[in-house]
Design a protein around this motif. Sequence first.
Motif, short mmCIF file in Angstrom:
data_model
loop_
_atom_site.label_atom_id
_atom_site.label_comp_id
_atom_site.label_asym_id
_atom_site.label_seq_id
_atom_site.Cartn_x
_atom_site.Cartn_y
_atom_site.Cartn_z
N PHE A 3 -6.86 -11.07 -9.85
CA PHE A 3 -5.44 -11.78 -9.80
C PHE A 3 -4.46 -11.14 -9.16
O PHE A 3 -4.21 -9.94 -9.29
CB PHE A 3 -4.96 -12.24 -11.20
CG PHE A 3 -6.00 -12.85 -12.16
CD1 PHE A 3 -5.84 -14.41 -12.27
CD2 PHE A 3 -7.16 -12.30 -12.64
CE1 PHE A 3 -6.81 -14.84 -12.93
CE2 PHE A 3 -7.89 -13.13 -13.51
CZ PHE A 3 -7.85 -14.51 -13.57
N LEU A 4 -3.68 -11.67 -8.10
CA LEU A 4 -2.47 -11.24 -7.50
C LEU A 4 -1.16 -11.80 -8.21
O LEU A 4 -1.27 -13.20 -8.16
CB LEU A 4 -2.45 -11.71 -6.04
CG LEU A 4 -1.28 -11.03 -5.06
CD1 LEU A 4 -1.18 -9.46 -5.37
CD2 LEU A 4 -1.37 -11.24 -3.85
N ILE A 23 -12.89 -2.08 -9.82
CA ILE A 23 -11.62 -1.75 -9.61
C ILE A 23 -11.54 -0.67 -8.28
O ILE A 23 -10.47 -0.79 -7.43
CB ILE A 23 -11.26 -0.87 -11.02
CG1 ILE A 23 -11.08 -1.79 -12.17
CG2 ILE A 23 -9.80 -0.24 -10.91
CD1 ILE A 23 -11.09 -1.10 -13.76
N MET A 24 -12.43 0.23 -8.17
CA MET A 24 -12.50 1.05 -6.99
C MET A 24 -12.55 0.45 -5.69
O MET A 24 -12.05 0.66 -4.74
CB MET A 24 -13.46 2.12 -7.32
CG MET A 24 -13.36 3.17 -8.14
SD MET A 24 -11.83 4.21 -8.02
CE MET A 24 -10.64 3.65 -8.97
N ARG A 25 -13.20 -0.87 -5.97
CA ARG A 25 -13.31 -1.37 -4.38
C ARG A 25 -12.20 -2.32 -4.13
O ARG A 25 -11.64 -2.12 -2.91
CB ARG A 25 -14.48 -2.56 -4.76
CG ARG A 25 -14.74 -3.76 -3.71
CD ARG A 25 -15.66 -4.60 -3.99
NE ARG A 25 -15.79 -5.67 -2.78
CZ ARG A 25 -15.99 -6.83 -2.66
NH1 ARG A 25 -16.62 -7.21 -3.89
NH2 ARG A 25 -16.17 -7.63 -1.56
N THR A 49 1.60 -6.69 -8.78
CA THR A 49 0.33 -6.27 -9.51
C THR A 49 -0.93 -6.81 -9.32
O THR A 49 -0.98 -8.03 -8.77
CB THR A 49 0.66 -6.56 -11.08
OG1 THR A 49 1.09 -8.02 -11.12
CG2 THR A 49 1.84 -5.76 -11.77
N ILE A 50 -2.10 -6.42 -9.17
CA ILE A 50 -3.33 -6.71 -9.02
C ILE A 50 -4.10 -6.65 -10.40
O ILE A 50 -3.92 -5.33 -10.86
CB ILE A 50 -4.22 -6.34 -7.80
CG1 ILE A 50 -3.16 -6.55 -6.27
CG2 ILE A 50 -5.29 -6.74 -7.71
CD1 ILE A 50 -3.65 -5.93 -5.24
N THR A 51 -4.78 -7.60 -10.90
CA THR A 51 -5.27 -7.57 -12.12
C THR A 51 -6.73 -7.76 -12.04
O THR A 51 -7.10 -8.93 -11.41
CB THR A 51 -4.66 -8.36 -13.32
OG1 THR A 51 -3.16 -8.17 -13.26
CG2 THR A 51 -5.29 -8.16 -14.51
N VAL A 90 -2.61 -1.36 -9.97
CA VAL A 90 -3.66 -2.17 -10.14
C VAL A 90 -3.76 -1.99 -11.75
O VAL A 90 -4.05 -0.94 -12.45
CB VAL A 90 -4.77 -1.52 -9.62
CG1 VAL A 90 -6.20 -1.98 -9.90
CG2 VAL A 90 -4.49 -1.37 -7.96
N ARG A 91 -4.18 -3.34 -12.38
CA ARG A 91 -4.25 -3.46 -14.02
C ARG A 91 -5.83 -3.76 -14.14
O ARG A 91 -6.24 -4.87 -13.88
CB ARG A 91 -3.50 -4.68 -14.60
CG ARG A 91 -1.89 -4.18 -14.14
CD ARG A 91 -1.30 -5.35 -14.60
NE ARG A 91 -1.43 -5.51 -16.16
CZ ARG A 91 -1.66 -6.41 -16.87
NH1 ARG A 91 -1.94 -7.75 -16.24
NH2 ARG A 91 -1.69 -6.85 -18.23
#
Length: 147
Positions: free
Chosen positions: A82-83, A122-124, A72-74, A111-112
Amino acid sequence: MSPPIGPGGFRSNRRSRRARPMSEINVTPFVDVMLVLLIVFMVSAPLLTSGVPVDLPEAQAKPLAIEKEPITITIDPEGRVFLKEDEINVDDVVARLSEIAPNGFDERIYVRGDRTASYGAIMRIMGLINGAGYRHIGLVSVEKPDS
């Protein structure tokens, strides 16, 4: 001489009362232990979720059935990345993913993004991940409650 008549009108036989083993199982302690464990697990289960608090958007999608925990990537409201639970620099996302992805480019990555996070941020992140070769990228949301 016959044995004396005891209470209730039955003859008492002292020999048969003394040596009988108890043939009943007391399940009360077992039930007590099970209830305590149930309460412990009910209290601790919400604490096992991801460590970065974000306010996820709602959607009407059904949850996915997964066998193992995905990466998860937040992105939080301030745009920090955050990874899993470790804060990382945006430029280090691909390098860190390649270190921890056991299946390489077939790894599932979620992706959260916080509801108030920048859509561009988020799109980046998603563009960086996709550009590196990862193809199983998903966005995480919470289920929209029925009104």
